[in-house]
Design a protein around this motif. Structure first.
Motif, short mmCIF file in Angstrom:
data_model
loop_
_atom_site.label_atom_id
_atom_site.label_comp_id
_atom_site.label_asym_id
_atom_site.label_seq_id
_atom_site.Cartn_x
_atom_site.Cartn_y
_atom_site.Cartn_z
N GLU A 42 37.10 26.53 50.56
CA GLU A 42 37.22 25.87 51.86
C GLU A 42 36.38 24.59 51.88
OE1 GLU A 42 36.23 28.40 55.12
OE2 GLU A 42 37.25 30.15 54.26
N PRO A 43 36.97 23.45 52.26
CA PRO A 43 36.19 22.22 52.41
C PRO A 43 35.06 22.43 53.43
CG PRO A 43 38.53 21.73 52.43
CD PRO A 43 38.41 23.23 52.52
N THR B 33 31.91 16.05 52.25
CA THR B 33 32.68 17.29 52.22
C THR B 33 32.69 17.83 50.80
OG1 THR B 33 34.08 16.58 54.05
CG2 THR B 33 34.92 18.37 52.65
N THR C 221 33.77 21.35 48.46
CA THR C 221 34.52 22.62 48.43
C THR C 221 33.84 23.56 47.44
OG1 THR C 221 36.58 21.48 48.95
CG2 THR C 221 36.75 23.72 48.08
#
Length: 721
Positions: A411-412, A430, A432
């Protein structure tokens, strides 16, 4: 007779018989090395025409007179009026008396006209004179300097030859070794930062000038190579991953001041085999049902087949907050053993291990390293940056960050970062998180905390950032801003202390300095204290000294960690055996070459140790005497003939080097006197030589007493645990 046979089949008597067998094998093996050394002197002396009066393994001085001399007694020591024997047995064959002396510290060949005891020099010289006043042609002193040099050096030469033979025979049988397989990399180390190594990678070649070798050894090839070649220049390694083509990796080792050597930061290979004492009873692995047993081999976890330990470790890292079901194959023979019964598969449930915490959230510092190719690297994070928050929430406890990110794999995730350098401005990136391949453990006492899901290593300071309410830290009065200066674990009682010694070592309960005080460097970083806390028994107390802003005095506090009901530790208390492979020589040529290699390594090892003793880098208290030699030989003999033969290669090499040191009464001392005689054209003055020999003899006797006392101290420490 039937009763005797039945009794002999009991496990206790079988154990005694096995120990007795090993003791006999060790006595024979060590005696063989000494015998070979003396045989060298004997055969070359005979070849040069010297009469040999005695050939002894072990020394045979009258023990009563020796004890009287040692303690300054006026008369020979005779307990209960009994004269102590000086030898086990003797017999005469031809002109030579052969025997085994009562003191097992070496051996000797008594040649006509030669005596190491200066007190006997005059008598010996008189005995070698013929009626015409000339030297007896069969005496040692009648021989030329080159002949005497050949006689003196023959023992060392025979030891070196026998070392090669022992090694060659061992490799013909098959020698176990730790392969050059990477188990993991230490967070923040050069190997970790490079991103070039994954668990299971095999190193095939060291340096581009060599040749690929699938039998490279981790501790005997890779570690010495890095030590010798890894300072101030890159180390070139040929690495293979699975079935892919090998590739070259060039990596700069980092100097570790604590151990005074460069390191890559790669971990030793581990297997899926469960050894003895593999679990800690108070941790999840020790509480597993049914229990793990010695010899179990892990074949699956949560129904997923396990090919190697790295698969198993990766699954644990990704599921640190969940119970797992481990499938083991039980009853398999160890490598090289015969199968006595069909193995069975057993499923073992192992719970998650609650993290032990003080409730003191330590301040998370800057990022010390970013792994190349990691999610953090792709997002532009660099060394010196600081993580401020994750998904809008303050970073908080760095030791729970990995668990929080595992829940967001794929999930980012938004991170707020403060870049390193002056005039930096916060920014949002961001990242992941990805599934970790291993759980992170500090790479050394001062190592950072690794966050494998994003590929960063974070410095965790010893300054308290926050204190959780109703926690041990809060109850002890610790406050945000307090800085921990030192930590010391205290087991609850003597029995607990003995138990903890087994899995944390004898230095595990010493005080650890965490913050620089005056001119004293810190011993450890907080991640090491945190990890040590995870394997301690629940009742263990932790003594902390700390400083508080605005207060010049040093404060102290004693508290116990508590098990968290929310956060979990990746350390479940299961210690797999080291991975071993067997190298069996393909023919006589390879066996001989490998024996030669082992001999060279044995000689270099003892030369290195002697060098460190002379320069003060190694304490003399680390030395061992005959007791430790027999102890190690027994341990090696219990693992089979190949391991014992490799030990004899090491022992033979040691004996050769030690005997050739330029110390009077040793072979090397005699060679020095002979070299001087060869240069001067006449022997060293007998009176001076006698004085020097007495000094040498006193030194050797003192050394014997010292190493025997070290043996006594070592074994007392072992038995008192």
């Amino acid at each position: 007779m039937d009763c005797f046979i039945l009794a002999a089949e009991t496990s206790q008597l079988a154990g005694w018989l096995d120990s007795a067998r090993i003791a006999l094998v060790v006595c024979f093996a060590v005696g063989l090395v000494i015998f070979v050394h003396e045989l060298g002197h004997f055969l070359v002396a005979k070849a040069c025409g010297v009469r040999c009066d005695k050939f002894y393994v072990g020394f045979d001085p009258p023990p009563g007179k020796f004890i009287a001399w040692m303690f300054g007694l006026k008369e020979e020591f005779k307990p209960f009026g009994i004269t102590l024997p000086s030898r086990f047995f003797r017999f005469k064959w031809g002109e030579t008396e052969y025997g085994v002396g009562i003191i097992p510290l070496g051996g000797y060949v008594k040649m006509f006209g030669q005596d190491d005891n200066p007190n006997n020099a005059a008598k010996e010289a008189e005995a070698t004179q013929t009626a015409e006043g000339k030297l007896d042609p069969r005496s040692y002193m009648a021989k030329s300097v080159p002949q005497r040099m050949a006689i003196i050096s023959a023992g060392v030469v025979f030891n070196l030859i026998s070392a090669v033979v022992f090694g060659a025979i061992a490799y013909s049988l098959g020698v176990k070794y730790e392969p050059c397989i990477v188990s993991g990399t230490n967070p923040g180390s050069s190997a970790w930062k490079s991103g070039e190594f994954l668990p299971g990678d095999r190193i095939l070649q060291l340096g581009k000038g060599g040749t690929p070798n699938e039998h490279l050894r981790f501790s005997k090839d890779l570690m010495p190579y890095v030590f010798l070649h890894g300072k101030d220049r890159p180390v070139d390694l040929l690495v293979q991953r699975g079935d892919a083509d090998p590739r070259w990796v060039s990596i700069m080792a980092e100097y570790n001041a604590d151990i005074d050597m460069p390191l890559l930061g790669v971990e030793m290979p581990l297997s899926t085999r469960i050894p003895e004492d593999a679990t800690f009873a108070h941790l999840a692995a020790g509480k597993a049902q049914p229990a793990f047993e010695k010899g179990d081999r892990i074949v699956a976890i949560d129904g997923t087949p396990v090919e190697d330990y790295y698969d198993f470790r990766a699954h644990l890292a990704r599921n640190l907050d969940k119970p797992v079901t481990v499938t083991v194959s039980r009853g398999e023979p160890a490598p090289g053993e015969k199968e006595e019964k069909s193995p069975e598969q057993v499923e073992i449930r192992m719970e998650a291990q609650p993290m032990r915490t003080l409730g003191a959230v330590m301040e998370a510092g800057e990022i010390t390293a970013v792994r190349d190719g990691s999610p953090a690297h792709a997002a532009g994070l660099r060394s010196g940056d600081t993580i401020l928050s994750v998904e809008g929430e303050p970073l908080g406890d760095a030791f729970t960050l990995e668990q929080r990110l595992i829940a967001r794999i794929g999930e980012p995730t938004k991170f707020t970062i403060l870049p390193g350098g002056p005039n930096a401005v916060e920014k949002e990136v961001t990242i992941t998180p990805e599934a970790p391949l291993a759980y992170s453990e500090p790479g050394g006492a001062k190592g950072p905390l690794g966050i494998e899901t994003i590929g960063v290593a974070i410095r965790v300071t010893s300054k308290i950032a926050a204190v959780e309410p109703d926690s041990p830290a809060a109850a002890a009065g610790l406050q945000p801003g307090d800085e921990i200066l030192s930590a010391k674990f205290e087991p609850a009682g003597e029995e607990q202390a003995k138990l903890e010694k087994r899995f944390v070592g004898k230095r595990g309960n010493e005080e650890m300095k965490l913050t620089k005080v005056g001119d004293t460097e810190p011993d450890v970083a907080w991640p090491m204290v945190h990890n040590a806390m995870q394997i301690r028994l629940p009742d263990t107390k932790l003594h902390l000294t700390y400083s508080r802003k605005g207060d010049s005095s040093t404060k102290s506090v004693v508290l116990q960690s508590a098990a968290s009901d929310q956060w979990f530790s990746p350390i479940r208390g299961l210690k797999p055996a080291a991975q071993e492979e067997v190298h069996t020589a393909s023919g006589f040529g390879e066996a001989w070459a490998l024996g030669l290699r082992e001999t060279k390594e044995a000689v270099l090892q003892v030369v290195t140790v002697l060098g460190k003793l002379v320069t003060g880098q190694l304490s003399p208290t680390k030395l061992g005497g005959p007791g430790q030699i027999f102890y190690v030989a027994g341990a090696e003999a219990s693992h089979g003939w190949a391991r014992l033969l490799i030990f004899l290669t090491l022992f033979s090499g040691n004996l050769a080097v030690i005997n050739f040191l330029p110390i009077p009464v040793l072979d090397g001392g005699h060679m020095v006197f002979l070299a001087i005689e060869g240069i001067r054209g006449k022997p060293v003055d007998p009176e001076m030589q006698g004085t020097i020999m007495m000094v040498g003899l006193a030194f050797i006797l003192c050394l014997m007493v010292f190493v025997i006392s070290m043996d006594i101290s070592t074994f007392y420490t072992l038995w008192s645990r």
